[in-house]
Design a protein around this motif. Structure first.
Motif, PDB file in Angstrom:
ATOM      1  N   ILE A 132      40.187  29.648  41.347  1.00 48.68           N
ATOM      2  CA  ILE A 132      40.047  29.060  42.675  1.00 48.68           C
ATOM      3  C   ILE A 132      41.225  28.108  42.840  1.00 48.68           C
ATOM      4  O   ILE A 132      41.282  27.052  42.199  1.00 48.68           O
ATOM      5  CB  ILE A 132      38.720  28.298  42.844  1.00 48.68           C
ATOM      6  N   LYS A 133      42.167  28.482  43.662  1.00 45.25           N
ATOM      7  CA  LYS A 133      43.435  27.747  43.736  1.00 45.25           C
ATOM      8  C   LYS A 133      43.242  26.291  44.140  1.00 45.25           C
ATOM      9  O   LYS A 133      44.012  25.414  43.733  1.00 45.25           O
ATOM     10  CB  LYS A 133      44.391  28.462  44.691  1.00 45.25           C
ATOM     11  N   GLU A 134      42.231  26.018  44.948  1.00 40.37           N
ATOM     12  CA  GLU A 134      42.000  24.636  45.383  1.00 40.37           C
ATOM     13  C   GLU A 134      41.372  23.776  44.283  1.00 40.37           C
ATOM     14  O   GLU A 134      41.271  22.549  44.440  1.00 40.37           O
ATOM     15  CB  GLU A 134      41.070  24.605  46.610  1.00 40.37           C
ATOM     16  N   ARG A 135      40.928  24.403  43.198  1.00 37.91           N
ATOM     17  CA  ARG A 135      40.207  23.694  42.128  1.00 37.91           C
ATOM     18  C   ARG A 135      40.895  23.950  40.781  1.00 37.91           C
ATOM     19  O   ARG A 135      40.471  24.810  40.015  1.00 37.91           O
ATOM     20  CB  ARG A 135      38.752  24.174  42.057  1.00 37.91           C
ATOM     21  N   PRO A 136      41.963  23.222  40.470  1.00 31.76           N
ATOM     22  CA  PRO A 136      42.709  23.501  39.242  1.00 31.76           C
ATOM     23  C   PRO A 136      41.905  23.309  37.963  1.00 31.76           C
ATOM     24  O   PRO A 136      42.228  23.920  36.935  1.00 31.76           O
ATOM     25  CB  PRO A 136      43.889  22.516  39.313  1.00 31.76           C
ATOM     26  N   TYR A 137      40.862  22.490  37.996  1.00 31.80           N
ATOM     27  CA  TYR A 137      40.060  22.279  36.790  1.00 31.80           C
ATOM     28  C   TYR A 137      38.938  23.314  36.639  1.00 31.80           C
ATOM     29  O   TYR A 137      38.260  23.341  35.621  1.00 31.80           O
ATOM     30  CB  TYR A 137      39.465  20.868  36.779  1.00 31.80           C
ATOM     31  N   PHE A 138      38.753  24.128  37.642  1.00 32.67           N
ATOM     32  CA  PHE A 138      37.721  25.173  37.582  1.00 32.67           C
ATOM     33  C   PHE A 138      38.218  26.277  36.635  1.00 32.67           C
ATOM     34  O   PHE A 138      39.170  26.992  36.930  1.00 32.67           O
ATOM     35  CB  PHE A 138      37.474  25.732  38.979  1.00 32.67           C
ATOM     36  N   GLY A 139      37.591  26.365  35.475  1.00 32.57           N
ATOM     37  CA  GLY A 139      38.030  27.333  34.472  1.00 32.57           C
ATOM     38  C   GLY A 139      39.257  26.900  33.697  1.00 32.57           C
ATOM     39  O   GLY A 139      39.884  27.726  33.010  1.00 32.57           O
ATOM     40  N   TYR A 140      39.596  25.626  33.750  1.00 30.55           N
ATOM     41  CA  TYR A 140      40.780  25.111  33.068  1.00 30.55           C
ATOM     42  C   TYR A 140      40.681  25.332  31.553  1.00 30.55           C
ATOM     43  O   TYR A 140      39.691  24.985  30.927  1.00 30.55           O
ATOM     44  CB  TYR A 140      40.924  23.625  33.381  1.00 30.55           C
ATOM     45  N   MET A 141      41.696  25.955  30.987  1.00 37.12           N
ATOM     46  CA  MET A 141      41.773  26.258  29.553  1.00 37.12           C
ATOM     47  C   MET A 141      40.603  27.107  29.070  1.00 37.12           C
ATOM     48  O   MET A 141      40.199  27.039  27.901  1.00 37.12           O
ATOM     49  CB  MET A 141      41.858  24.973  28.721  1.00 37.12           C
ATOM     50  N   ARG A 142      40.065  27.923  29.959  1.00 43.14           N
ATOM     51  CA  ARG A 142      38.913  28.761  29.600  1.00 43.14           C
ATOM     52  C   ARG A 142      39.252  30.246  29.683  1.00 43.14           C
ATOM     53  O   ARG A 142      38.375  31.090  29.519  1.00 43.14           O
ATOM     54  CB  ARG A 142      37.741  28.436  30.530  1.00 43.14           C
ATOM     55  N   CYS A 167      30.051  38.554  39.741  1.00 44.07           N
ATOM     56  CA  CYS A 167      28.784  37.921  39.357  1.00 44.07           C
ATOM     57  C   CYS A 167      29.106  36.458  39.049  1.00 44.07           C
ATOM     58  O   CYS A 167      29.714  36.154  38.013  1.00 44.07           O
ATOM     59  CB  CYS A 167      28.198  38.637  38.143  1.00 44.07           C
ATOM     60  N   ILE A 168      28.740  35.560  39.969  1.00 43.24           N
ATOM     61  CA  ILE A 168      29.122  34.157  39.856  1.00 43.24           C
ATOM     62  C   ILE A 168      27.864  33.286  39.870  1.00 43.24           C
ATOM     63  O   ILE A 168      26.742  33.794  39.828  1.00 43.24           O
ATOM     64  CB  ILE A 168      30.086  33.756  40.989  1.00 43.24           C
ATOM     65  N   GLN A 169      28.067  31.972  39.909  1.00 46.51           N
ATOM     66  CA  GLN A 169      26.951  31.037  39.993  1.00 46.51           C
ATOM     67  C   GLN A 169      27.160  30.105  41.173  1.00 46.51           C
ATOM     68  O   GLN A 169      28.249  29.545  41.351  1.00 46.51           O
ATOM     69  CB  GLN A 169      26.812  30.234  38.702  1.00 46.51           C
ATOM     70  N   THR A 170      26.117  29.936  41.975  1.00 46.53           N
ATOM     71  CA  THR A 170      26.206  29.065  43.153  1.00 46.53           C
ATOM     72  C   THR A 170      25.145  27.967  43.135  1.00 46.53           C
ATOM     73  O   THR A 170      24.838  27.381  44.167  1.00 46.53           O
ATOM     74  CB  THR A 170      26.067  29.901  44.445  1.00 46.53           C
ATOM     75  N   LEU A 171      24.591  27.694  41.953  1.00 46.83           N
ATOM     76  CA  LEU A 171      23.625  26.605  41.823  1.00 46.83           C
ATOM     77  C   LEU A 171      23.638  26.041  40.404  1.00 46.83           C
ATOM     78  O   LEU A 171      24.094  24.930  40.182  1.00 46.83           O
ATOM     79  CB  LEU A 171      22.220  27.071  42.209  1.00 46.83           C
ATOM     80  N   GLY A 172      23.133  26.797  39.436  1.00 45.81           N
ATOM     81  CA  GLY A 172      23.066  26.322  38.056  1.00 45.81           C
ATOM     82  C   GLY A 172      24.106  26.969  37.154  1.00 45.81           C
ATOM     83  O   GLY A 172      25.018  27.660  37.607  1.00 45.81           O
ATOM     84  N   HIS A 173      23.979  26.708  35.860  1.00 44.06           N
ATOM     85  CA  HIS A 173      24.873  27.261  34.841  1.00 44.06           C
ATOM     86  C   HIS A 173      26.340  26.917  35.099  1.00 44.06           C
ATOM     87  O   HIS A 173      27.233  27.715  34.839  1.00 44.06           O
ATOM     88  CB  HIS A 173      24.710  28.778  34.751  1.00 44.06           C
ATOM     89  N   LEU A 174      26.587  25.718  35.600  1.00 43.34           N
ATOM     90  CA  LEU A 174      27.957  25.331  35.926  1.00 43.34           C
ATOM     91  C   LEU A 174      28.403  24.100  35.144  1.00 43.34           C
ATOM     92  O   LEU A 174      29.281  23.343  35.581  1.00 43.34           O
ATOM     93  CB  LEU A 174      28.101  25.096  37.428  1.00 43.34           C
ATOM     94  N   ALA A 175      27.852  23.906  33.956  1.00 38.95           N
ATOM     95  CA  ALA A 175      28.185  22.719  33.163  1.00 38.95           C
ATOM     96  C   ALA A 175      29.664  22.649  32.832  1.00 38.95           C
ATOM     97  O   ALA A 175      30.260  21.559  32.819  1.00 38.95           O
ATOM     98  CB  ALA A 175      27.356  22.697  31.877  1.00 38.95           C
ATOM     99  N   GLN A 176      30.277  23.805  32.542  1.00 39.74           N
ATOM    100  CA  GLN A 176      31.688  23.791  32.151  1.00 39.74           C
ATOM    101  C   GLN A 176      32.597  23.409  33.317  1.00 39.74           C
ATOM    102  O   GLN A 176      33.664  22.836  33.103  1.00 39.74           O
ATOM    103  CB  GLN A 176      32.092  25.148  31.586  1.00 39.74           C
ATOM    104  N   ALA A 177      32.181  23.730  34.521  1.00 37.59           N
ATOM    105  CA  ALA A 177      32.966  23.328  35.695  1.00 37.59           C
ATOM    106  C   ALA A 177      32.687  21.881  36.065  1.00 37.59           C
ATOM    107  O   ALA A 177      33.612  21.131  36.428  1.00 37.59           O
ATOM    108  CB  ALA A 177      32.645  24.240  36.877  1.00 37.59           C
ATOM    109  N   LEU A 178      31.440  21.458  35.970  1.00 38.49           N
ATOM    110  CA  LEU A 178      31.039  20.138  36.450  1.00 38.49           C
ATOM    111  C   LEU A 178      31.345  19.013  35.463  1.00 38.49           C
ATOM    112  O   LEU A 178      31.120  17.847  35.776  1.00 38.49           O
ATOM    113  CB  LEU A 178      29.550  20.141  36.789  1.00 38.49           C
ATOM    114  N   LYS A 179      31.843  19.344  34.271  1.00 41.22           N
ATOM    115  CA  LYS A 179      32.119  18.292  33.277  1.00 41.22           C
ATOM    116  C   LYS A 179      33.382  17.503  33.599  1.00 41.22           C
ATOM    117  O   LYS A 179      33.585  16.407  33.074  1.00 41.22           O
ATOM    118  CB  LYS A 179      32.245  18.905  31.886  1.00 41.22           C
ATOM    119  N   TRP A 180      34.251  18.048  34.467  1.00 36.38           N
ATOM    120  CA  TRP A 180      35.517  17.390  34.774  1.00 36.38           C
ATOM    121  C   TRP A 180      35.317  16.289  35.826  1.00 36.38           C
ATOM    122  O   TRP A 180      34.487  16.407  36.723  1.00 36.38           O
ATOM    123  CB  TRP A 180      36.536  18.417  35.282  1.00 36.38           C
ATOM    124  N   ASP A 181      36.113  15.228  35.681  1.00 38.89           N
ATOM    125  CA  ASP A 181      35.982  14.081  36.603  1.00 38.89           C
ATOM    126  C   ASP A 181      36.113  14.501  38.060  1.00 38.89           C
ATOM    127  O   ASP A 181      35.427  13.960  38.940  1.00 38.89           O
ATOM    128  CB  ASP A 181      37.052  13.022  36.282  1.00 38.89           C
TER     129      ASP A 181
END
Length: 636
Positions: A132-142, A167-181
């Motif tokens: 997601i180009k607008e979200r550089p930390y989304f999937g960063y180093m993953r 097949c994506i997530q639009t509610l839960g299972h997003l800990a790896q994305a949400l851990k960034w400041d």
């Protein structure tokens, strides 16, 4: 072999050319004539008097038919094969979110095998592993997929008639994305998005734009499973307590507005509605669900529910739950499972025991869309190459009205993958060991905990006492011999699979009871044995673990992006370091530098209480952080 495939095959030609090497033929006007016709009805294959005929309805049926025809020609078996497809969608969902992101090479070779099997669906489960180009930390180093990579996968699949569904997530299972400041404002709880927050829906719209631009299918899986923290974190602070059923409905309605904006046809996991409407607040499969007309009318329309279940071996149970899903007001999609998660090796026994009744139930109930999940919980230690056996089972069910013939399935596996079914099945015995029930229905993961557990701490050693002290090392020793033979039979990346398991079995034959030997010698005051263990046995195990690490790394790098391997390097490194510590500690004791080894004086307790008691090795759901230590591995 030369084939002259004739008829209106212009749309099929790229796929035919791609699959030539898999089936061992080349397209030539001087070859065996194969007449092709597209028509509604059954898949039809005929081989007679040196000529072939194929009749098919959908492109994927043609490629299965082509493999069936080549099979007949190679076996010199004249005759007719007719098959009636049981499902309109049948395929797999690869987990690309548990560290191992399958690379394009692996996905393409899997798609080739799927085409020959007759499977027409691929989902890539990507929580944050897409761009997601607008979200550089989304999937960063993953190891996230770029848009260009997803387009390449989609193009490659399309030549066979295989649909790639995001097949994506639009509610839960997003800990790896949400851990960034930069994402904290979107967080309700650790892994759940903050519902009814404007920026959350800006984020979700960015998700939809990213994936819809990358594949041609308009279908999308929006996830929403296991969001148990919904409304109980920052949402609760901001809005006060509200019924989570209402929060869920309002959030889903907003998400569906966005899917409509992008012309997408959504499906979602069904478990949260079961959980929220369970009369006794139970789990997905427990108790009665309040699916009254009044309640169902409140659930937003325009989404299909996916019934996931890989836990039951009773056809009647699946049929009952299919009926329950239809009460939600849409035709369900069924998601079974190929048991690749929670261990280092696949559990084919449980896969077979649960898949057969599940797909028989789908056929009996007229469910037309199914797929096989292949999760990678706890670091994706099991390579997704091992899913091929289970995919063949799904494929054969997809073209058989009743039970699948095991011998025929084995022959088809050889045709579609070039490998031996029986050789691959040996992998299940890494965990289905002495002391475990037939088909390992309790998901013992002995190969995992025996590899990672500590020699001086031995959290599982109590389970290995008695007969297993002799039978377990011998089991793995014999398995290592069988893996060596399988490796010799395999080719390509399959050879790397068996090379890993040959080395893993060799490690376990020496390491499985090493902790018991060390503890027993210490408690007996047998310093001579302790010295032998320190100077001979532990260094041997150390070298075998390192060889396994290297084999595992080679397989990973051949089939996955490099991101995520660092986690397994850390795990292997931990074993190697602790073996060195064990060696040093024993030598220090034997030579009188320390008076005692407190680790070896501590009482060994069972890791878990067993039921029934004769099942000694059973560690259901045991993950790395609990296997390696009784202390705190990583927490504040």
């Amino acid at each position: 072999m030369r084939l002259h495939v004739t008829g209106d095959i212009s749309a099929l030609l790229p796929g035919i050319q791609t699959l030539q090497s898999n089936l061992g033929f080349e397209q030539s006007e001087e070859g065996i004539t194969v007449q092709v016709e597209q028509a509604k009805g059954k898949l039809f294959v005929k081989w007679e008097q040196g000529k072939g005929w194929i009749r098919y309805e959908e492109p994927i049926h043609f490629f299965r038919a082509l493999s069936l025809l080549v099979e007949r020609i190679q076996n010199d078996a004249e005759g007719v094969t007719e098959e009636e497809p049981q499902f309109t969608y049948n395929g797999t969902m690869f987990d690309a979110s548990r560290n191992a992101v399958p690379n394009l090479h692996m996905i393409k070779q899997t798609l080739r095998s799927m085409a020959l099997m007759g499977l027409n669906g691929l989902m890539l489960y990507t929580e944050d592993t897409y761009e997601i180009k607008e979200r550089p930390y989304f999937g960063y180093m993953r190891g996230r997929y770029t848009a260009a990579e997803l387009r390449e996968i989609d193009e490659y699949a399309a030549q066979f008639g295989i649909e790639v569904i995001p097949c994506i997530q639009t509610l839960g299972h997003l800990a790896q994305a949400l851990k960034w400041d930069s994402m904290l404002e979107l967080r309700d709880t650790e892994d759940v998005l903050l519902a009814h927050y404007e920026d959350t829906y800006v984020f979700i719209e960015q998700m939809f734009k990213a994936v819809s631009d990358s594949v041609r299918s308009k279908r999308i899986h929006i996830g929403m499973d296991e969001a148990f923290g919904l409304g109980l974190g920052r949402y609760l602070i901001k809005n006060g307590f509200r019924e989570r059923f209402d929060i869920m409905n309002e959030h889903l309605a907003k998400v569906l507005e966005l899917t409509k904006k992008y012309g997408l046809e959504p499906m979602m996991w069904s478990d949260m509605y079961f959980h929220l409407l369970m009369k006794d607040g139970g789990h997905y499969y427990d108790g009665e669900v309040d699916f009254t007309a009044e309640v169902v009318s409140q659930i937003p329309k325009g989404v299909r529910f996916v019934y996931w279940d890989y836990y039951h071996n009773d056809q009647a149970f699946y049929e009952d739950f299919i009926d329950k899903h239809r009460q939600l007001g849409s035709e369900p999609v069924f998601a079974g499972g190929i048991w690749t998660w929670g261990s280092i090796s696949p559990n084919y026994g449980k896969t077979w025991e649960n898949t057969n009744p599940a797909l028989l139930a789908c056929k009996a109930k007229g469910v037309k869309e199914v797929f096989a999940t292949a999760w990678g919980d706890n670091g994706q230690e099991t390579n997704l190459m091992t899913t091929l056996l289970g995919l063949q089972l799904f494929a054969e069910h997809g073209y058989t009205s009743g039970d699948v013939d095991d011998n025929r399935l084995k022959e088809r596996f050889r045709t579609c993958t070039g490998q031996s079914f029986d050789d691959y099945w040996q992998l299940t015995y890494l965990d289905e060991t002495p002391g475990v029930t037939v088909n390992n229905m309790h998901s013992s993961n002995s190969s995992k905990f025996l590899l990672w557990q500590d020699t001086l701490i031995g959290l599982f050693d109590k389970h290995l006492e008695g007969e297993l002290e002799t039978s377990l090392p011998e089991h793995y020793k014999q398995l290592a011999h069988r893996m060596t033979a399988a490796e010799a039979n395999a080719d390509g990346d399959h050879k790397l699979v068996f090379n890993l398991y040959t080395k893993l079995a060799a490690v376990l034959s020496e390491k499985a009871t090493l902790g018991i030997q060390v503890t027993r010698a210490y408690q007996a005051g047998d310093k001579e044995t302790l010295r032998r263990l320190a100077e001979c046995s532990i260094p041997l195990v150390h070298s075998l673990v390192d060889a396994t690490r290297k084999a595992h790394r080679k397989l990973w790098m051949a089939t996955c992006k490099p991101f995520g391997w660092e986690v397994l390097d850390i795990r292997y490194g931990g074993v190697l370091s602790r073996l060195q510590s064990a060696e040093d500690r024993l030598i220090d004791y034997v030579e009188g530098h320390v008076e005692r080894l407190e680790e070896l004086e501590a009482e060994r307790l069972p890791f878990q209480y067993l039921s029934p008691p004769e099942e000694h090795i059973i560690a259901q759901g045991t993950f790395y952080h609990r296997i390696v230590t009784g202390a705190v591995l990583s927490a504040t």
